[in-house]
Design a protein around this motif. Sequence first.
Motif, short mmCIF file in Angstrom:
data_model
loop_
_atom_site.label_atom_id
_atom_site.label_comp_id
_atom_site.label_asym_id
_atom_site.label_seq_id
_atom_site.Cartn_x
_atom_site.Cartn_y
_atom_site.Cartn_z
N GLU A 1 0.83 -1.21 0.00
CA GLU A 1 0.00 0.00 0.00
C GLU A 1 0.86 1.26 0.00
OE1 GLU A 1 -3.31 2.52 0.00
OE2 GLU A 1 -3.02 0.43 -0.59
N ALA A 2 2.02 1.21 0.67
CA ALA A 2 2.92 2.35 0.67
C ALA A 2 3.46 2.62 -0.74
CB ALA A 2 4.07 2.12 1.65
N HIS A 3 3.80 1.56 -1.47
CA HIS A 3 4.23 1.75 -2.86
C HIS A 3 3.12 2.42 -3.68
CE1 HIS A 3 7.44 -1.19 -1.90
NE2 HIS A 3 8.09 -0.63 -2.92
N ALA A 4 1.89 1.97 -3.47
CA ALA A 4 0.76 2.56 -4.21
C ALA A 4 0.54 4.01 -3.82
CB ALA A 4 -0.51 1.74 -3.94
N ALA A 5 0.69 4.33 -2.53
CA ALA A 5 0.48 5.70 -2.06
C ALA A 5 1.51 6.65 -2.66
CB ALA A 5 0.53 5.75 -0.53
N VAL A 6 2.78 6.24 -2.65
CA VAL A 6 3.82 7.11 -3.21
C VAL A 6 3.66 7.22 -4.72
CG1 VAL A 6 6.30 7.44 -3.51
CG2 VAL A 6 5.40 6.67 -1.31
N ALA A 7 3.19 6.16 -5.37
CA ALA A 7 2.88 6.25 -6.81
C ALA A 7 1.80 7.30 -7.05
CB ALA A 7 2.44 4.89 -7.34
N ASP A 8 0.83 7.38 -6.15
CA ASP A 8 -0.20 8.43 -6.25
C ASP A 8 0.42 9.80 -6.05
OD1 ASP A 8 -2.27 6.66 -6.75
OD2 ASP A 8 -2.92 6.55 -4.66
N LEU A 9 1.29 9.93 -5.07
CA LEU A 9 1.93 11.22 -4.78
C LEU A 9 2.72 11.73 -5.98
CD1 LEU A 9 2.69 13.41 -2.60
CD2 LEU A 9 4.70 11.99 -2.13
N LEU A 10 3.44 10.83 -6.64
CA LEU A 10 4.32 11.22 -7.74
C LEU A 10 3.64 11.09 -9.10
CD1 LEU A 10 7.70 9.61 -6.62
CD2 LEU A 10 6.77 11.87 -6.08
N HIS A 11 2.40 10.58 -9.11
CA HIS A 11 1.64 10.37 -10.34
C HIS A 11 2.35 9.37 -11.25
CE1 HIS A 11 -1.26 11.48 -13.54
NE2 HIS A 11 -1.99 11.87 -12.51
N ALA A 12 2.92 8.33 -10.65
CA ALA A 12 3.54 7.27 -11.42
C ALA A 12 2.47 6.37 -12.02
CB ALA A 12 4.47 6.45 -10.52
N THR A 13 2.84 5.59 -13.04
CA THR A 13 1.85 4.73 -13.69
C THR A 13 1.62 3.44 -12.93
OG1 THR A 13 3.57 3.74 -15.07
CG2 THR A 13 2.42 5.65 -15.97
N SER A 14 2.59 3.05 -12.06
CA SER A 14 2.47 1.79 -11.35
C SER A 14 3.21 1.85 -10.03
CB SER A 14 3.06 0.66 -12.21
OG SER A 14 3.28 -0.51 -11.44
N PRO A 15 2.70 1.18 -8.99
CA PRO A 15 3.45 1.08 -7.73
C PRO A 15 4.80 0.41 -7.90
CG PRO A 15 1.16 0.41 -7.41
CD PRO A 15 1.35 0.55 -8.88
N ASP A 16 4.95 -0.40 -8.97
CA ASP A 16 6.22 -1.08 -9.20
C ASP A 16 7.30 -0.14 -9.70
OD1 ASP A 16 5.14 -3.48 -8.41
OD2 ASP A 16 4.60 -4.12 -10.44
N GLU A 17 6.96 1.12 -9.94
CA GLU A 17 7.95 2.13 -10.32
C GLU A 17 8.52 2.87 -9.12
OE1 GLU A 17 6.63 3.45 -14.78
OE2 GLU A 17 5.48 4.33 -13.13
N ILE A 18 8.10 2.48 -7.92
CA ILE A 18 8.52 3.15 -6.68
C ILE A 18 9.46 2.24 -5.91
CG2 ILE A 18 7.75 4.18 -4.52
CD1 ILE A 18 6.88 5.67 -7.10
N ILE A 19 10.64 2.78 -5.58
CA ILE A 19 11.66 2.04 -4.84
C ILE A 19 11.92 2.75 -3.52
CG2 ILE A 19 14.10 1.34 -4.84
CD1 ILE A 19 13.86 1.43 -7.97
N PHE A 20 11.93 2.00 -2.43
CA PHE A 20 12.28 2.55 -1.13
C PHE A 20 13.72 2.19 -0.78
CE2 PHE A 20 7.58 2.04 -0.37
CZ PHE A 20 7.30 3.40 -0.30
N GLY A 21 14.38 3.08 -0.06
CA GLY A 21 15.75 2.83 0.38
C GLY A 21 16.08 3.68 1.58
N PRO A 22 17.32 3.58 2.08
CA PRO A 22 17.68 4.31 3.31
C PRO A 22 17.54 5.82 3.18
CG PRO A 22 19.34 2.67 2.76
CD PRO A 22 18.42 2.75 1.59
N ASN A 23 17.92 6.36 2.01
CA ASN A 23 17.87 7.80 1.78
C ASN A 23 18.10 8.05 0.30
OD1 ASN A 23 20.88 7.81 1.49
ND2 ASN A 23 20.76 7.36 3.68
N MET A 24 17.88 9.28 -0.13
CA MET A 24 18.05 9.61 -1.55
C MET A 24 19.49 9.40 -1.99
SD MET A 24 19.47 12.36 -3.39
CE MET A 24 19.38 12.91 -5.08
N THR A 25 20.46 9.74 -1.14
CA THR A 25 21.86 9.62 -1.51
C THR A 25 22.23 8.18 -1.83
OG1 THR A 25 22.40 11.51 -0.10
CG2 THR A 25 24.22 10.12 -0.78
N THR A 26 21.86 7.26 -0.95
CA THR A 26 22.17 5.85 -1.15
C THR A 26 21.50 5.32 -2.41
OG1 THR A 26 22.43 5.52 1.23
CG2 THR A 26 22.05 3.56 -0.10
N LEU A 27 20.25 5.69 -2.63
CA LEU A 27 19.55 5.25 -3.84
C LEU A 27 20.20 5.79 -5.10
CD1 LEU A 27 15.85 5.59 -2.61
CD2 LEU A 27 17.01 3.46 -3.26
#
Length: 421
Positions: free
Chosen positions: A72-98
């Motif tokens: 659900e968190a992947h889907a929520a961030v996909a909504d926030l960023l207007h991505a086409t799919s939750p599978d386009e959202i990657i979580f990690g420790p921070n932006m720098t590491t990603l």
Amino acid sequence: MNQPFPFASIRSQFPALTQQMNDLPVIFLDNPGGTQTPAAVIAAMSDYLAHDNANRGGPFATSQRSDAIIEEAHAAVADLLHATSPDEIIFGPNMTTLTFSISRALGRDWGPGDEIIVTRLDHDANITPWVMMAADRGVTVRWADFNPDDCTLDMEGLHGLLNERTRLLAVGYASNATGTINDVATLTRWAHEVGALIFVDAVQCAPHGPLDVQALGCDLLACSAYKFFGPHLGILYGRYDLLDRLTAYKVRPAKNKPPHKFETGTQNHEGIAGALAAVNYLAQLGQADAGSSGSRRQQLQAGMEAIQRYDQVLNAAILTEMEGLPGVTVHGITDPDRLHWRVPTVSFTVAGQHPAAIAAALAERGIFVWHGNYYALAVTERLGLEEQGGMVRVGAVHYNTLDEIARLGAALRQILHAPTH
């Protein structure tokens, strides 16, 4: 428009905003370094640890609940960023590491003769990962400059750097040092015209208005939940086809499809639960305009548009308080007709005074701001300010009030021995 939100209701959701110093409320203007979190985010993280804490993929209840929360968190961030799919959202420790991770994945296909472009207006997290990858692979780095007078990107100069050898343009959406908003849609079009990818650092922009990766057309975009009222967690968006073809640095048992192949090891599950709550908090801000029956994506759009409108009020108020202060130089856009090209992140210097001394004097008065280079090292170097201690940075978000901005101005006039308005 001075009161776009029910401030009493909003501020009551942030426990940190009740703190006091010297019988006065603390004022948080350190927001570009990290915003405060609403109680719903704190509760979501606590509830996860208390009731749902488990690793993923198990047949038992806590593992299944963990899977559901993270999906659900992947889907929520996909909504926030207007991505086409939750599978386009990657979580990690921070932006720098990603960013380091994705730079290595992209760099596998590049070598001598290839070029990348970075800008001097960026946070170092959107410079050094690419520069180090380029050094490893023999890729040439081109540097785009900015105009020191108003700290806006030299668009013409950047355009001239793009050519058929360009493989990537790395650019910030908004500067964490000067507040400048870049024309990312135009930069994306230019990059794609020469066959290059574009990576957008949206960390500073995320709490200040709508983000739409489809409208921008960008290939990759990074942000951080702790900059939009969530926990310390990094987020990376990538076009699915791009993520799918890239080779991820991962362990063998990990899944081979996005986003899993880039989410290495056990993730910060409680942080992801908090990010979900932060997105839902932002959606709540838009319920009045989008309607309670509107989709989360519609509510997020309405809420972030309301924040964006209020940002202009905060921008104008901060810059008004800076006007006429003795020895003060604001580094960035100050023209009232161009405030839509900046977020309310304002950095300044005071002639003859060290930025650390100004920040400390404000802290003694219960007003929290940052000083230094904020990891935007290329900015302070280009402005000739690094050896002088950088700048003082004030950054407002939607829970800040005009009364707080007025108190900032009064404190600065007192510190600088300036006459009152």
